[in-house]
Design a protein around this motif. Structure first.
Motif, PDB file in Angstrom:
ATOM      1  N   ASP A  67       0.787  -1.462   0.047  1.00 53.36           N
ATOM      2  CA  ASP A  67      -0.139  -0.091  -0.135  1.00 53.36           C
ATOM      3  C   ASP A  67       0.715   1.259  -0.049  1.00 53.36           C
ATOM      4  OD1 ASP A  67      -1.681   2.251   0.477  1.00 53.36           O
ATOM      5  OD2 ASP A  67      -3.046   1.050   2.231  1.00 53.36           O
ATOM      6  N   LEU A  68       1.084   1.715  -1.049  1.00 56.25           N
ATOM      7  CA  LEU A  68       2.066   2.803  -1.270  1.00 56.25           C
ATOM      8  C   LEU A  68       1.699   3.971  -0.715  1.00 56.25           C
ATOM      9  CD1 LEU A  68       3.640   2.258  -4.913  1.00 56.25           C
ATOM     10  CD2 LEU A  68       4.620   1.507  -2.776  1.00 56.25           C
ATOM     11  N   ALA A  69       0.329   4.231  -0.837  1.00 59.16           N
ATOM     12  CA  ALA A  69      -0.173   5.512  -0.195  1.00 59.16           C
ATOM     13  C   ALA A  69      -0.255   5.541   1.319  1.00 59.16           C
ATOM     14  CB  ALA A  69      -1.978   5.596  -0.683  1.00 59.16           C
ATOM     15  N   ALA A  70      -0.384   4.259   1.789  1.00 61.44           N
ATOM     16  CA  ALA A  70      -0.297   4.184   3.390  1.00 61.44           C
ATOM     17  C   ALA A  70       1.240   4.648   3.534  1.00 61.44           C
ATOM     18  CB  ALA A  70      -0.485   3.012   3.661  1.00 61.44           C
ATOM     19  N   LEU A  71       2.340   4.235   2.956  1.00 63.42           N
ATOM     20  CA  LEU A  71       3.745   4.353   3.151  1.00 63.42           C
ATOM     21  C   LEU A  71       3.849   6.005   2.979  1.00 63.42           C
ATOM     22  CD1 LEU A  71       5.202   1.596   1.230  1.00 63.42           C
ATOM     23  CD2 LEU A  71       5.809   2.228   3.710  1.00 63.42           C
ATOM     24  N   ALA A  72       3.280   6.573   1.996  1.00 63.90           N
ATOM     25  CA  ALA A  72       3.563   8.192   1.982  1.00 63.90           C
ATOM     26  C   ALA A  72       2.822   8.821   3.076  1.00 63.90           C
ATOM     27  CB  ALA A  72       2.794   8.554   0.667  1.00 63.90           C
ATOM     28  N   ARG A  73       1.710   8.420   3.636  1.00 62.90           N
ATOM     29  CA  ARG A  73       1.114   8.972   4.909  1.00 62.90           C
ATOM     30  C   ARG A  73       2.246   8.921   6.221  1.00 62.90           C
ATOM     31  NH1 ARG A  73      -3.409   6.813   2.519  1.00 62.90           N
ATOM     32  NH2 ARG A  73      -3.572   5.144   3.810  1.00 62.90           N
ATOM     33  N   LEU A  74       2.836   7.433   6.135  1.00 58.31           N
ATOM     34  CA  LEU A  74       3.602   7.307   7.153  1.00 58.31           C
ATOM     35  C   LEU A  74       4.765   8.201   7.269  1.00 58.31           C
ATOM     36  CD1 LEU A  74       3.455   3.383   7.407  1.00 58.31           C
ATOM     37  CD2 LEU A  74       2.669   5.044   9.286  1.00 58.31           C
ATOM     38  N   LYS A  75       5.444   8.241   6.069  1.00 50.74           N
ATOM     39  CA  LYS A  75       6.532   9.341   5.792  1.00 50.74           C
ATOM     40  C   LYS A  75       6.358  10.714   6.059  1.00 50.74           C
ATOM     41  CE  LYS A  75       9.782  10.862   2.256  1.00 50.74           C
ATOM     42  NZ  LYS A  75      10.049  10.554   0.828  1.00 50.74           N
ATOM     43  N   ALA A  76       5.147  11.196   5.997  1.00 48.20           N
ATOM     44  CA  ALA A  76       4.502  12.559   6.438  1.00 48.20           C
ATOM     45  C   ALA A  76       4.308  12.556   8.111  1.00 48.20           C
ATOM     46  CB  ALA A  76       3.542  12.999   6.086  1.00 48.20           C
TER      47      ALA A  76
END
Length: 619
Positions: A88-97
């Motif tokens: 889930d790449l969108a979730a990874l982007a949220r975690l990065k933020a």
């Protein structure tokens, strides 16, 4: 980098680890905790400090770029080449933020030795900070341990319950890392699941983080639930054998070479999904508002595991093995498998379950491709020497097939319990049939509470009501009479209780049966009783007294023993103890019989659907 460069790198890294240990040991908080423990143990402060420093030097880690590269690009592919990673790449982007303002604590499921390498690769490829991964020192052998300890891995002893100094070292090192806002990762299950579903959580490391926050040693951290699910795994066969009694192989260099060799064959996808992050500080504040107490950490762990389950996708392999495991070794044609799978797909759609590649199963070609992959993995047999091609679970591979089924089994538990509760009311006209069904549903919830992560009672009640509406839109009107309740079962688009619950209930029955045979004057030796359950369970399966070969499971036996302990059945007692143990065995035997009855109803339902005179519903 070539091998000649590694000696100076290793020497520098060794010095760095020692320096980190010294830095932690001289921090004001650590010194204060050493003084407190020395007084508690009535030992000289210097002695406690010396032992603590030795423990720190054993577990501290550094993130050397050179060794991190070996971990990522050397060990990583050896472990992960069998799968294509679906994340889930969108979730990874949220975690990065989120990681810009919070330290993250990743709490993944543990299914494979590859888990850590897959998550590390995802974080690296998506620009997230490297984790400090906690693991067991069984992986500390050369060269694996050398690489892990110098690329951010923290290898701790598998058991240290009685070593107060070592407990302080682990607790305070975690608090120190938290104070530095370092990202952490560990498996709350303790070890790899042998059944394919979540194991009960281990609370120790989480309690150390809670202590660090409550004492002001660290600020907030976000707990990140991570679900990793595999189409297939090469190591499942070995784990299944261990569950059924085989000795666990010792991890060493020869073992590592063998593991890497098996990973060369590709066997599908690895799915990585992230649950909603949980603020540890907010969770503690909420627990305090609700009264706090000794169950605070357990409640937080329970919430994390529920979020993991909610993020776990239903895979094609899970549904196909679910269908094939419920037919008692009878081979099925492609059309028959399709007939079993289609209503499960409709159910998953109606509930909006997370899934991956399920739609492929609606077509015969997609279903046949899934069966072909399971056949290539040695899980499903295919026979095409007759008039029809037929498929079945390969003899001896039931526990492997169950591992894949169990990755999604939590999504079907409430439905299975609903069916058994309805069956309880379908035998005869009774007063208050719905209240009787509620009692049955809550009794089953209590029976299985050490294997599954049920919602609180109020939410569970609403979930059961939702299941009744999915079962039939006019359920309440039709359930007024016993005949109506029988017809609801016979007219259901599918029945699943016998496919989902039988192996667990039969495993519990084995434990209850053998527990009833134990003397009441002495405490139960759980290890010896487990071995007896393995032996007797095999006998009962061979005699066809029990129907699921996968019910012989040390892991499920352990959960059944937890239930028995919870009911006060393991400690020595008076004459009533024998009676209560027998009642426990009778309770499980009754549920085994009810599951067999659901199986008969399912057969009658199929017969009716194919214009054969239906059997009657029996108990």
């Amino acid at each position: 980098m070539n091998l000649a460069d590694l000696n100076p790198v290793l020497a520098a890294t060794l010095i760095q680890r020692r320096q980190v240990a010294q830095q932690v040991s001289k921090s004001p908080r650590f010194v204060e905790q050493i003084d407190k423990l020395a007084k508690q143990l009535k030992l000289p402060v210097a002695q406690v400090a010396t032992e603590a420093l030795k423990g720190l030097e054993e577990i501290v880690t550094v993130q050397s770029p050179a060794f991190a590269a070996v971990f990522d690009y050397g060990l990583g592919p050896l472990h992960t080449r069998a799968w294509t990673i679906d994340a889930d790449l969108a979730a990874l982007a949220r975690l990065k933020a989120l990681n810009r303002s919070h330290a993250l604590v990743y709490l993944p499921t543990h299914r494979s030795y590859a888990d850590a390498f897959i998550l590390s690769r995802l974080l690296r490829d998506n620009g997230l900070a490297r984790n400090h991964i906690l693991g067991g020192n069984n992986l500390g052998f050369w060269p694996l341990g050398t690489i892990i300890r110098r690329s951010g891995g923290i290898l701790i002893r598998r058991s240290f319950q009685d070593d107060e100094i070592y407990k302080l070292v682990v607790r305070e090192y975690l608090a120190w890392l938290a104070s530095q806002r370092k990202n952490l990762e560990w498996y709350m299950e303790g070890g790899r699941s042998r059944t394919g579903k979540l194991r009960p959580p281990k609370y120790g490391l989480l309690s150390y983080l809670v202590s660090a926050i409550e004492s002001g040693g660290a600020d907030d951290m976000l707990l990140v639930p991570v679900a990793t699910t595999y189409d297939q795994m090469h190591e499942v066969g070995v784990m299944a054998a261990e569950e059924a009694g085989a000795a666990k192989a010792k991890e060493n260099l020869l073992w590592l070479a063998g593991y890497a060799r098996t990973q060369q064959k590709r066997i599908g996808n690895a799915y990585v999904r992230f649950g909603e992050p949980l603020s540890l500080k907010e969770a503690l504040a909420r627990a305090d508002a609700e009264g706090g107490g000794k169950w605070t950490v357990a409640k937080i762990a329970f919430e994390v595991f529920q979020r993991i389950n909610r993020a776990t996708p239903v895979t094609a392999n899970a549904l196909v093995t679910l269908a094939l495991l419920g037919v008692k070794d009878r081979a099925l044609t492609l059309a028959e498998v399709h007939e079993l799978v289609l209503p499960l797909l409709d159910y998953a759609d109606a509930r909006g379950l997370p899934s991956s590649h399920l739609e492929d199963l609606r077509g015969r070609d997609g279903l046949e491709a899934t069966l072909a992959s399971l056949n290539a993995g040695g899980v499903v047999s295919r026979y095409d020497g007759g008039t029809d091609v037929v498929f079945a679970i390969e003899p001896g591979q039931h526990s492997v097939a169950a591992f894949y089924r169990n990755s999604a089994v939590h999504w079907f538990i409430n439905r299975a319990i609903f069916e058994l509760a309805l069956l309880d009311t379908a035998k005869e006209e009774i007063t208050g049939p719905l209240e009787r069904a509620w009692q049955s549903a809550f009794a089953l919830r209590d029976l299985l509470k050490f294997d599954f992560f049920f919602s609180d009672k109020a939410t569970y009640r609403e979930e059961q009501k939702a299941e009744s509406r999915l079962f039939d839109a006019k359920f309440r009107q039709k359930a007024v009479t016993a005949e109506g309740r029988r017809n609801l079962l016979l007219g259901a688009p599918f029945l699943i209780a016998h496919r989902v619950l039988t192996p667990f209930i039969e495993a519990y029955y084995i434990v209850a049966d053998r527990l009833a045979a134990q003397p009441i004057e002495t405490a139960v030796d759980k290890k010896k009783l487990t071995e007896e359950c393995v032996r007797v369970g095999r006998q009962y399966v061979l005699q066809k007294r029990l129907s699921s070969p996968e019910c012989v499971s040390r892991e499920v036996f352990g959960n059944a023993l937890s239930l028995a302990a919870n009911r006060g059945l393991l400690k020595p007692g008076g004459p009533d103890l024998a009676e209560r143990r027998r009642a426990f065995a009778d309770e499980l035997a009754s549920v085994v019989e009810r599951l067999a009855a659901i199986d008969k109803v399912d057969q009658a339902r199929h017969a009716a659907a194919h214009a054969v005179a239906p059997d009657t519903v029996s108990a």
